[in-house]
Enzyme design. Structure first.
Site, PDB file in Angstrom:
ATOM      1  N   GLU A 113      14.670  -6.570   1.990  1.00  0.00           N
ATOM      2  CA  GLU A 113      15.036  -6.946   0.699  1.00  0.00           C
ATOM      3  C   GLU A 113      14.103  -7.591   0.066  1.00  0.00           C
ATOM      4  O   GLU A 113      14.274  -8.422  -1.110  1.00  0.00           O
ATOM      5  CB  GLU A 113      16.440  -7.993   0.712  1.00  0.00           C
TER       6      GLU A 113
ATOM      7  N   CYS B  81      23.187  -2.170   2.414  1.00  0.00           N
ATOM      8  CA  CYS B  81      24.570  -3.142   2.167  1.00  0.00           C
ATOM      9  C   CYS B  81      24.512  -3.988   0.842  1.00  0.00           C
ATOM     10  O   CYS B  81      25.089  -4.822   0.791  1.00  0.00           O
ATOM     11  CB  CYS B  81      24.462  -3.988   3.300  1.00  0.00           C
TER      12      CYS B  81
END
Ligand code: PEP
Ligand code: MG
Length: 756
Positions: free
Chosen positions: A604, A675
């Site tokens: 991320e 996700c």
């Protein structure tokens, strides 16, 4: 007076005006004085049209205020509005666009300087100064007016909405639309309940009550308590106080006197205002009054008055035993809604959410999407304290709030609401169907969880596993760190509920916009600061107790996976792995038989994209957190409504990074999932399928839609589509192409904006 000080003072005065009319009056008179011109006027655009109305003046004919008007492109004012740049003329009449208005009284004035008033790219109006003398305003004057106008734009926008809201409350109500940012899709029609942080004078909702006597009593009691407190402090300090200090305490006590501020508050309560609202209104007026004073000593007294008001408010709030009553179809409205503010209201009463701060990927918006609650974020111009008890409509697709929508607009909203309900009934039929593409490719759909309520919802929607359990949510809902045993029980519930399906637990990811009330992190740049793994590696005791709790909870089940957030370098991962392995060894030594779970890393942060192979080699799986990855790749704060338009989850750079991570995992023979919210967007899901993602994890509400979308396409055509859009360099074009693709596959209903 230095220019900056003049600017600051004018803005402050305008800010403290009680309505738009007064604000405009202050602007024209103070700007005229500051610039030494003969005329200053403001023209404001009529909402929903391109007509600019002569709205305030100092120096021209006041009788024309509200009457004279021009459209964009017409006359000098219209020219400024259309070109969106200043016009500085020595002799206005000589300009080809000059238009003479006989009744305005402009004939004596030659020099003209007009600047546009622009708020969020929207031309709100034009600010003009004029003078008889034939001269061009100099560079400094022009710069001053431009600066003034840029600062005033937000104030005018806010005053305008406030004016409309107040007018709506007292009259039949003109339709008012307030813009924010889409938070969670859907329409809600309901009644506003304002949530305000305690002891904040500026966040007290305005409300009328029947029981005036009760409110008066409460106010007198609170005043009495504060008086006692102040006397107590003065007595305690006793001998240490100078006579001046003593005098100051007397002043404090005097302010609370019945003959002064106290009397004004009592007056408002007698008119029917509740005590907290009356106090807040009076105190804010007095604070502003002091802030406006030129003398610095008096100016500082604003702080004292505020302190005093806050103390009284705290007592009022403490003695207000009334339970908050939530009407059916409650729309919660607040300055900054948080996960814990959602915890207090029964789910069946909650219809929608509006937050003045935050943006579409703030965590509260993500929670709202998971709960399926239509939400508007970043409604920065919303005077939220004035909305208590008002009926309103929120449009979570477009990020707008509507007061008094006209019947035809209201019926459009009702129609969308009905069709949304119908769609979810259709989708329910898919619950037990697998997610398989037309050409037989199977894509596991997992869910993101955090709240207990997510478990039932997820299972109902046919989730095949949990791709992200946000462990910070149970941490956020407490008043201290949960103990190891408390955590073990919470985790056990999750693991048991989904067993034998896998549950991916992310270690604590606090910081950024997720602050624990009992562990505040104050930073200038929280998203670039102490977040996620950085916090837990600095506090191994927190990390270890969490990992131990997870491992113990997994005993006898074996469906746990552990995932690490915000990893930006290999050394962080090595350190975290070492701690996990150590905990596991210790627990085995303690005699608990529990397997070492699969361990994964979240990708991320951009550095993790480039390190993806090295990271993948060390762990069992990668999972892309596209919410943060988008924010960091595009340098767009996910929590800031001002830059929400720049947050493109399908930006070509983001798509390139996503493909690179999938390729890196495959090259290392490891599984890769995603996700972030992109996985729950049917458009995003089609592209992720084509990129080779092994699993998509999303909020439970999105799951049926994504399943439907993927069952309607083939892997082969998704790959073709991906190859095509990877050639595009504009996010808008990519989005448009994907919308067309969905429409061509019978999924018009999944296109983002059913209302427009
Ligand atoms: C993400 O960043 O994409 C993610 C899933 O984590 P969070 O939204 O909790 O930061
Ligand atoms: Mg994240």
């Amino acid at each position: 007076m230095p220019m900056l000080e003049t600017l600051r003072q004018i803005v402050q005065e305008v800010n403290s005006a009680s309505d738009l009319k007064e604000a405009l009056g202050v602007i024209v008179s103070r700007v005229r004085d500051a610039m030494g011109t003969e005329v200053c006027s403001v023209y404001l655009r009529e909402p929903g049209s391109d007509r600019f109305v002569f709205s305030a003046t100092e120096g021209l004919n006041q009788d024309q205020v509200g009457f004279a008007s021009l459209v964009a492109g017409e006359g000098l004012v219209g020219t400024v509005a259309e070109r969106e740049e200043p016009l500085n003329l020595e002799n206005a009449e000589n300009h080809p666009n000059f238009r003479f208005f006989p009744d305005l009284g402009e004939e004596h004035f030659n020099a003209f300087l007009g600047v546009p008033i622009i708020h969020q790219r929207d031309v709100l109006g034009v600010l003009v100064v004029q003078q008889a003398e034939h001269r061009r305003f100099d560079e400094g004057e022009e710069a001053f007016l431009v600066t003034m106008s840029a600062q005033l734009a937000a104030v005018i926008a806010h005053a305008r909405v406030t004016g409309a809201v107040d007018a709506d409350a007292t009259t039949a109500g003109a339709p008012t639309k307030i813009a924010g940012v889409p938070g969670a899709p859907g329409i809600a029609i309901g009644t506003a309940v304002v949530v305000s942080p305690s002891a904040d004078l500026y966040a007290v909702p305005r409300k009328l009550v029947e029981d005036r006597r009760g409110e008066l009593q409460a106010f007198r009691y609170a005043l009495g308590r504060v008086r006692e407190d102040i006397r107590g402090v003065a007595d305690n300090l006793g001998g240490e106080l100078s006579p001046e200090d003593h005098a100051l305490f007397d002043v404090y006590l005097g302010i609370l006197d019945d003959s002064s501020i106290g009397r004004e508050v009592v007056g408002l309560i007698k008119e029917g205002h509740w005590a907290q609202g009356a106090l807040s209104k009076v105190m804010i007026e007095h604070i502003r009054h002091f802030e406006r004073m030129e003398h610095s000593y008096l100016k500082e007294r604003a702080v004292d008055v505020k302190d005093l008001g806050t103390r009284v408010l705290a007592y009022l709030q403490a003695s207000d035993k009334q339970e908050q009553v939530y009407p059916d179809q409650t729309v919660l409205v607040g300055e900054e809604l948080t996960a814990s503010s959602l915890g207090e209201i029964p789910r069946e009463k909650l219809a929608g959410l509006i937050s003045v701060r935050g943006s579409g990927n703030s965590h509260v918006a993500i929670l709202a999407r998971a709960m399926g609650v239509p939400t508007v974020m970043g409604a920065v111009d919303l005077p939220y304290t004035r909305l208590q008890g008002r009926n309103l409509v929120i449009d979570g697709y477009n990020g707008t709030v509507h007061l008094n929508p006209p019947p035809e607009v209201l019926s459009r909203f009702v129609a969308v609401l009905d069709s949304d309900r119908e769609l979810s009934r259709d989708l329910e039929l898919l619950r037990d169907q697998p997610c398989v593409t037309e050409d037989g490719h199977r894509m596991p759909l997992w869910v993101n969880t955090g709240l207990m309520a997510d478990i039932t919802r997820s299972l109902e929607q046919g989730a095949e596993g949990v791709g992200l359990y946000r462990t910070e949510v149970p941490f956020l809902l407490r008043e201290r760190f949960p103990s190891e045993e408390e955590q073990r029980q919470i985790y056990r519930n999750q693991l048991e509920a989904f067993a034998p399906r896998p549950v991916t637990m992310r270690t604590l990811d606090i910081g950024g916009d997720k602050a624990l009330p009992y562990f505040p992190i104050e930073e200038d740049n929280p998203f670039l600061g102490w977040r996620g793994i950085r916090v837990t590696l600095d506090h191994p005791e927190i990390f270890l107790s969490q990992v131990r709790a997870m491992l113990k909870a997994n005993a006898g089940l074996g469906n746990l996976r552990i995932m690490l957030p915000m990893i930006s370098s290999v050394s962080e991962l090595d350190e975290a792995l070492e701690l996990i392995h150590r905990s596991h060894r210790e627990i085995l030594q303690e005699g608990v038989d529990t397997p070492l779970p699969s361990i994964g890393v979240m990708v991320e942060v951009p550095s993790a994209v480039y390190l993806a192979r090295a990271l993948a080699r060390r762990v069992d799986f990668l999972s892309v957190g596209s919410n943060d990855l988008t924010q960091y790749l595009l340098a767009v704060d996910r929590n800031n409504a001002r830059v929400a338009d720049l947050y493109h989850s399908m930006h070509p750079a983001v798509l390139g990074a996503l493909q690179q991570v999938a390729d890196a995992a495959r090259a290392e023979g490891k599984k890769v999932g995603i996700c972030g919210e992109l996985a729950g967007d049917p458009e995003g899901a089609v592209l992720l399928l084509a990129m080779g993602y092994d699993m998509l994890s999303m909020n439970a509400t999105s799951l049926p839609k994504v399943k439907k979308a993927l069952r309607n396409v083939s892997l082969a055509e998704a790959r073709e589509l991906l190859q095509e859009v990877l050639q595009y360099d504009d996010p808008g074009a990519i989005h448009a192409r994907l919308e067309r693709f969905l429409a061509d596959h019978g999924m018009e209903k999944f296109i983002h904006n059913p209302v427009a």
